[in-house]
Design an enzyme around this catalytic site. Structure first.
Site, mmCIF file in Angstrom:
data_model
loop_
_atom_site.group_PDB
_atom_site.id
_atom_site.type_symbol
_atom_site.label_atom_id
_atom_site.label_comp_id
_atom_site.label_asym_id
_atom_site.label_seq_id
_atom_site.Cartn_x
_atom_site.Cartn_y
_atom_site.Cartn_z
ATOM 1 N N ASP A 178 -16.237 -41.176 -0.733
ATOM 2 C CA ASP A 178 -17.158 -42.200 -0.221
ATOM 3 C C ASP A 178 -17.028 -43.456 -1.073
ATOM 4 O O ASP A 178 -17.910 -44.310 -1.045
ATOM 5 C CB ASP A 178 -18.606 -41.675 -0.232
ATOM 6 C CG ASP A 178 -19.089 -41.349 -1.632
ATOM 7 O OD1 ASP A 178 -18.251 -41.274 -2.555
ATOM 8 O OD2 ASP A 178 -20.312 -41.156 -1.818
ATOM 9 N N ASP A 203 -15.568 -36.928 -8.310
ATOM 10 C CA ASP A 203 -16.367 -37.945 -9.017
ATOM 11 C C ASP A 203 -15.585 -39.254 -9.049
ATOM 12 O O ASP A 203 -14.439 -39.273 -9.495
ATOM 13 C CB ASP A 203 -16.644 -37.486 -10.451
ATOM 14 C CG ASP A 203 -17.388 -36.158 -10.481
ATOM 15 O OD1 ASP A 203 -18.576 -36.137 -10.152
ATOM 16 O OD2 ASP A 203 -16.756 -35.129 -10.803
ATOM 17 N N GLU A 205 -13.871 -24.749 -9.665
ATOM 18 C CA GLU A 205 -14.982 -25.623 -10.077
ATOM 19 C C GLU A 205 -15.264 -25.311 -11.551
ATOM 20 O O GLU A 205 -15.077 -24.179 -11.987
ATOM 21 C CB GLU A 205 -16.206 -25.331 -9.183
ATOM 22 C CG GLU A 205 -17.494 -26.030 -9.524
ATOM 23 C CD GLU A 205 -17.394 -27.550 -9.613
ATOM 24 O OE1 GLU A 205 -17.159 -28.211 -8.594
ATOM 25 O OE2 GLU A 205 -17.565 -28.071 -10.730
ATOM 26 N N ASN A 243 -10.485 -25.869 -15.059
ATOM 27 C CA ASN A 243 -9.991 -27.214 -14.840
ATOM 28 C C ASN A 243 -8.863 -27.162 -13.800
ATOM 29 O O ASN A 243 -7.835 -26.512 -14.012
ATOM 30 C CB ASN A 243 -9.471 -27.749 -16.180
ATOM 31 C CG ASN A 243 -8.795 -29.083 -16.056
ATOM 32 O OD1 ASN A 243 -9.027 -29.826 -15.100
ATOM 33 N ND2 ASN A 243 -7.957 -29.403 -17.026
ATOM 34 N N GLU A 246 -9.825 -25.181 -2.653
ATOM 35 C CA GLU A 246 -10.645 -26.391 -2.793
ATOM 36 C C GLU A 246 -10.889 -26.635 -4.273
ATOM 37 O O GLU A 246 -11.352 -25.740 -4.992
ATOM 38 C CB GLU A 246 -12.008 -26.274 -2.086
ATOM 39 C CG GLU A 246 -12.756 -27.601 -2.253
ATOM 40 C CD GLU A 246 -14.139 -27.680 -1.631
ATOM 41 O OE1 GLU A 246 -14.710 -26.646 -1.254
ATOM 42 O OE2 GLU A 246 -14.658 -28.814 -1.538
ATOM 43 N N THR A 285 -21.689 -32.150 3.885
ATOM 44 C CA THR A 285 -22.327 -31.685 2.645
ATOM 45 C C THR A 285 -23.424 -32.658 2.220
ATOM 46 O O THR A 285 -23.470 -33.807 2.670
ATOM 47 C CB THR A 285 -21.310 -31.579 1.483
ATOM 48 O OG1 THR A 285 -20.837 -32.886 1.194
ATOM 49 C CG2 THR A 285 -20.151 -30.675 1.825
ATOM 50 N N SER A 286 -24.283 -32.195 1.300
ATOM 51 C CA SER A 286 -25.357 -33.067 0.811
ATOM 52 C C SER A 286 -24.737 -34.296 0.140
ATOM 53 O O SER A 286 -25.280 -35.395 0.214
ATOM 54 C CB SER A 286 -26.257 -32.315 -0.161
ATOM 55 O OG SER A 286 -25.483 -31.529 -1.015
#
Ligand SMILES: C[S@@+](CC[C@H](N)C(=O)[O-])C[C@H]1O[C@@H](n2cnc3c(N)ncnc32)[C@H](O)[C@@H]1O
Length: 245
Positions: A187, A151, A101, A128, A76, A224-225
């Site tokens: 989203d 993002d 991450e 990265n 991921e 997820t949040s």
């Protein structure tokens, strides 16, 4: 602060465009404790190139030695606070998971969650993602690649910072094994269209649901949040699924 590109490079700053910005790396006390006690167990120590989040291009991860076994590998990228990857690693002990991450508090939160669940099939890499896919992972070593809610960089002048680009698709094609899967979710509907266009145009990938089609919500992704915030703001969540040819 460096005043020229060469000064920047000498002082360990990146001079390339990346999909993230430097953020405060401050940990809360629980994250700090988890980091101090367990980072060694979960977070991979890799040789760096220019910046702290770079990977020496000569380094290749020995995946079997890292996990102490040979098992299908899920990677991921941009794992954030680790909600999705920790949940998935707990649900699928027969698979190995690598969370990539750059954000230290996110990684520390992931370590905290992983220790609470006693996971042995999860490792974290602070780097990265582009560099990880380009050289650090052996070619064809990844069974599934996940990019959930990258993002959006929604202003047109920031689009160049987006993670999912034709160049990243090329690197993903290198890392994912033939027959493997690339799952994405966002989203931001305009970014979803762009992902469809970018990955759909890469000859190494085929849309698992037909050219230009979106996928049903990926059941393996815990809510997820971040996804919840998207729902709360009335945004539509789009899932995409591509097969590596
Ligand atoms: C909007 S957050 C989403 C986090 C998580 N996937 C979720 O759904 O909650 C995007 C994350 O990607 C990370 N990120 C951005 N560019 C990255 C890169 N090039 N390599 C690794 N991580 C990156 C950011 O630090 C951030 O934590």
């Amino acid at each position: 602060m460096p005043e020229t590109l060469s000064e920047a490079r000498e002082q360990g700053f990146r001079t390339d465009i990346v999909s993230f910005v430097r953020r405060s790396g401050r940990l809360n006390p629980r994250q700090q404790r988890a980091w101090d006690d367990h980072a060694e167990q979960f977070v991979l120590d890799v040789p760096r190139a220019v910046a702290r989040t770079s990977v020496d291009p000569g380094f290749v991860l020995d995946v079997a030695a890292t996990f102490g076994r040979s098992a299908p590998l899920v990677v991921e990228i941009g794992s954030g606070l680790g909600e999705a990857v920790v949940h998935a690693a707990e649900a699928a002990p027969e698979r190995d998971f690598l969370a990539v991450e750059v954000y230290t508090p996110g990684l520390a939160q992931t370590v905290l969650r992983a220790t609470q669940r006693g996971l042995t099939n999860l490792r974290l890499l602070q780097a990265n993602a582009a560099e990880v896919l380009a050289t650090a992972l052996p070619e064809g070593s990844v069974d599934e690649l996940w990019v959930f809610f990258p993002d959006p960089w929604h202003k047109a002048r920031h689009h160049k910072r987006r993670l999912v680009t034709p160049e990243l698709a090329e690197l993903a094609a290198r890392a994912i094994r033939p027959g493997g899967t690339w799952r994405l979710a966002t989203d931001w509907s305009e970014y979803a269209d762009r992902m469809l266009e970018v990955v759909g145009a890469n000859p190494s990938f085929e849309n698992a649901h037909g050219a230009g089609a979106v996928a049903p919500r990926f059941e393996g992704r815990v809510l997820t949040s971040f996804e919840n915030k998207g729902h709360a703001a009335g945004r539509v969540i789009t899932d995409l699924e591509f097969r590596r040819l």
